[in-house]
Design an enzyme around this catalytic site. Structure first.
Site, PDB file in Angstrom:
ATOM      1  N   LYS A  24       0.429  -7.414  13.156  1.00  9.49           N
ATOM      2  CA  LYS A  24      -0.590  -6.491  12.659  1.00  9.49           C
ATOM      3  C   LYS A  24      -1.867  -6.753  13.449  1.00  9.49           C
ATOM      4  O   LYS A  24      -2.339  -7.894  13.504  1.00  9.49           O
ATOM      5  CB  LYS A  24      -0.803  -6.720  11.157  1.00  9.49           C
ATOM      6  CG  LYS A  24      -1.728  -5.699  10.513  1.00  9.49           C
ATOM      7  CD  LYS A  24      -1.819  -5.859   8.996  1.00  9.49           C
ATOM      8  CE  LYS A  24      -2.694  -4.743   8.435  1.00  9.49           C
ATOM      9  NZ  LYS A  24      -2.822  -4.815   6.968  1.00  9.49           N
ATOM     10  N   GLU A  31      -1.401 -28.513  27.582  1.00  8.17           N
ATOM     11  CA  GLU A  31      -2.673 -29.014  27.039  1.00  8.17           C
ATOM     12  C   GLU A  31      -2.500 -30.314  26.254  1.00  8.17           C
ATOM     13  O   GLU A  31      -3.471 -30.890  25.765  1.00  8.17           O
ATOM     14  CB  GLU A  31      -3.319 -27.948  26.159  1.00  8.17           C
ATOM     15  CG  GLU A  31      -3.962 -26.809  26.933  1.00  8.17           C
ATOM     16  CD  GLU A  31      -5.246 -27.213  27.666  1.00  8.17           C
ATOM     17  OE1 GLU A  31      -5.865 -28.203  27.276  1.00  8.17           O
ATOM     18  OE2 GLU A  31      -5.598 -26.517  28.637  1.00  8.17           O
ATOM     19  N   TYR A  53      -8.286   0.620  -3.115  1.00  8.96           N
ATOM     20  CA  TYR A  53      -7.233   1.195  -3.967  1.00  8.96           C
ATOM     21  C   TYR A  53      -6.409   0.051  -4.563  1.00  8.96           C
ATOM     22  O   TYR A  53      -6.626  -1.117  -4.256  1.00  8.96           O
ATOM     23  CB  TYR A  53      -6.339   2.115  -3.121  1.00  8.96           C
ATOM     24  CG  TYR A  53      -5.773   1.387  -1.929  1.00  8.96           C
ATOM     25  CD1 TYR A  53      -4.606   0.641  -2.022  1.00  8.96           C
ATOM     26  CD2 TYR A  53      -6.439   1.394  -0.700  1.00  8.96           C
ATOM     27  CE1 TYR A  53      -4.111  -0.074  -0.948  1.00  8.96           C
ATOM     28  CE2 TYR A  53      -5.953   0.681   0.383  1.00  8.96           C
ATOM     29  CZ  TYR A  53      -4.789  -0.048   0.251  1.00  8.96           C
ATOM     30  OH  TYR A  53      -4.306  -0.765   1.304  1.00  8.96           O
ATOM     31  N   THR A  64       1.621  -4.287   4.262  1.00  5.43           N
ATOM     32  CA  THR A  64       1.537  -4.528   5.707  1.00  5.43           C
ATOM     33  C   THR A  64       0.977  -5.910   6.063  1.00  5.43           C
ATOM     34  O   THR A  64       1.165  -6.369   7.185  1.00  5.43           O
ATOM     35  CB  THR A  64       0.670  -3.447   6.398  1.00  5.43           C
ATOM     36  OG1 THR A  64      -0.637  -3.488   5.839  1.00  5.43           O
ATOM     37  CG2 THR A  64       1.285  -2.079   6.241  1.00  5.43           C
ATOM     38  N   ASP A  65       0.290  -6.554   5.100  1.00  2.23           N
ATOM     39  CA  ASP A  65      -0.394  -7.811   5.456  1.00  2.23           C
ATOM     40  C   ASP A  65       0.558  -8.905   5.940  1.00  2.23           C
ATOM     41  O   ASP A  65       0.246  -9.631   6.881  1.00  2.23           O
ATOM     42  CB  ASP A  65      -1.191  -8.335   4.243  1.00  2.23           C
ATOM     43  CG  ASP A  65      -2.364  -7.432   3.905  1.00  2.23           C
ATOM     44  OD1 ASP A  65      -2.646  -6.502   4.695  1.00  2.23           O
ATOM     45  OD2 ASP A  65      -3.002  -7.642   2.856  1.00  2.23           O
ATOM     46  N   THR A  82       0.816  -1.208   0.000  1.00  2.00           N
ATOM     47  CA  THR A  82       0.000   0.000   0.000  1.00  2.00           C
ATOM     48  C   THR A  82       0.852   1.262   0.000  1.00  2.00           C
ATOM     49  O   THR A  82       0.456   2.294  -0.537  1.00  2.00           O
ATOM     50  CB  THR A  82      -0.938  -0.015   1.235  1.00  2.00           C
ATOM     51  OG1 THR A  82      -1.825  -1.107   1.082  1.00  2.00           O
ATOM     52  CG2 THR A  82      -1.727   1.252   1.370  1.00  2.00           C
TER      53      THR A  82
HETATM   54  N1  ASP Z   1      -2.773  -5.678   0.859  1.00  2.00           N
HETATM   55  C1  ASP Z   1      -1.773  -4.698   1.114  1.00  2.00           C
HETATM   56  C2  ASP Z   1      -0.421  -5.396   1.157  1.00  2.00           C
HETATM   57  O1  ASP Z   1      -0.112  -6.046   2.114  1.00  2.00           O
HETATM   58  C3  ASP Z   1      -2.053  -3.980   2.368  1.00  2.00           C
HETATM   59  C4  ASP Z   1      -1.023  -2.992   2.837  1.00  2.00           C
HETATM   60  O2  ASP Z   1       0.058  -2.861   2.317  1.00  2.00           O
HETATM   61  O3  ASP Z   1      -1.326  -2.285   3.813  1.00  2.00           O
HETATM   62  O4  ASP Z   1       0.308  -5.304   0.207  1.00  2.00           O
END
Ligand code: ASP
Length: 358
Positions: free
Chosen positions: A194, A315, A55, A121-122, A41
């Site tokens: 995350k 467990e 986006y 970020t994923d 992103t």
């Molecule tokens: N789907 C995106 C990615 O991980 C989300 C992000 O970058 O925040 O590339």
């Protein structure tokens, strides 16, 4: 031999002057930071300034990313390389090996002081932990992303990139392992995760705590991870072209053995069980995992909870089942350590030691 005292004194002063001048230049010069861009992103674009969902990720190239933050030139000598241009949901073992080798090659150069990796970020936390285990340098490596695309109002990418470059060029970040910098905060690769699908304060290290802040143009560190990383690990990707197949089986109320059996049939060499609670094994899953182990598949009991240690022989009787527990690693990070562990050994005793070390 006769030594002219005046000449000797002059030579001495000259040496001192030159040494001092060199020390000054090293201290005063801007650090050399290489930005390796992989997409996400932070390199995304939306139709309007209010488009913060829906986006397209991974469209802006590294040169444009650098150009968009002219302030970078005041804090570092930056150069950029486009390693991939992908959304991070498509990141995989293959890309990690390419990235790790490039990072190691760059950090081996004396003129490179640090590296920033722009990333979606994923799966950012996964790439960060992989690199934390295989980078062979104490120089800073900082992963950065953003939650809003570059075209959005109040996009978080530029300030995150600025803070990441400052951190990568800082002596204070040397030896701290791979770092994740977003939202003015510095987190350790092993422990960060995350926590929110859309907000900009998504990266957190709940309970164990973040390492510090980037405020006022400099990093402020308050703690460091005690788990071994980078130069202190036994993993080496130099001659690796693939990683062993390790998958995750997720448990929930009413779960059956289907996923575990399918993974074994598909050739998994290791399975991380994202168990409920303290890594509990539902009655229908336990026999499937046990039979997988008998076939040689290494089983790691992790937890879907997100915090806390999965207690060995808690467990489940891990000694009897010959299972490994994940310590505090979440399932996606346990998968990474298990893959790397399997490049070294198949001994569950040894693998359990690694889960207590890294
Ligand atoms: N789907 C995106 C990615 O991980 C989300 C992000 O970058 O925040 O590339």
């Amino acid at each position: 031999m006769y030594l002219n005292p005046m000449r000797t004194l002059f030579a001495l002063f000259l040496c001192l002057f030159l040494l001092n001048a060199q020390a000054q230049t090293t201290a005063d010069r801007l650090p050399n930071v290489v930005i390796l861009a992989t997409g996400g992103t932070i390199a995304g674009t939306g139709a309007t300034s209010t488009t913060t969902v829906g986006y397209t990720a991974a469209t802006v190239g590294v040169d444009a990313l650098i150009k968009a933050v002219p302030e970078l030139q005041k804090v570092a000598r930056v150069s950029g390389e486009q390693v991939f241009q992908i959304a991070s949901e498509n990141m995989g073992n293959e890309q990690w090996l390419v990235l790790a080798k490039r990072v190691n090659a760059l950090l081996a150069k004396p003129e490179v002081d640090g590296i920033v990796i722009t990333h979606g970020t994923d799966t950012l936390e996964e790439t960060a932990y992989f690199l934390d285990l295989v980078v062979k340098s104490k120089k800073p490596v900082v992963l950065v992303g953003s939650m809003r695309p570059s075209t959005a109002m109040s996009a978080d990418g530029p300030i995150n990139l600025y803070n990441a470059v400052i951190t990568a060029g800082s002596q204070d970040a040397v030896g701290k392992g791979v770092l994740v910098v977003l939202n003015d905060q510095i987190n350790a690769a092993r422990d960060v995760t995350k926590t929110n699908t859309v907000t900009t304060d998504t990266f957190k290290t709940p309970e164990l705590g973040m390492l510090g802040y980037v405020i006022g143009g400099q990093p402020h560190f308050y703690r460091a991870s005690l788990r071994k990383h980078t130069v202190d690990t036994e993993f080496d990707v130099t001659n690796l072209n693939a990683l062993p197949q390790v998958d995750i089986a997720y448990s929930y109320a009413n779960v059956g053995p289907v996923a575990v059996n399918a993974l074994v049939a598909a050739g998994a060499k290791g399975i991380v069980h994202a168990g409920v609670g303290d890594g509990s094994l539902p009655a229908k899953v336990r026999p499937a995992l046990s039979s997988a182990r008998e076939k040689g598949v290494v089983i790691v009991r992790s937890s879907r909870v997100g915090q806390g240690i999965v207690a060995r022989n808690g467990e489940a009787n891990d000694d009897q089942l010959d299972f490994v527990v994940s310590d505090t690693l979440n399932p996606q990070k346990a998968r990474i350590l298990l893959m790397l562990a399997l490049t070294r050994t198949t001994s569950t005793r040894d693998i359990q030691r690694m889960f207590g070390t890294y």
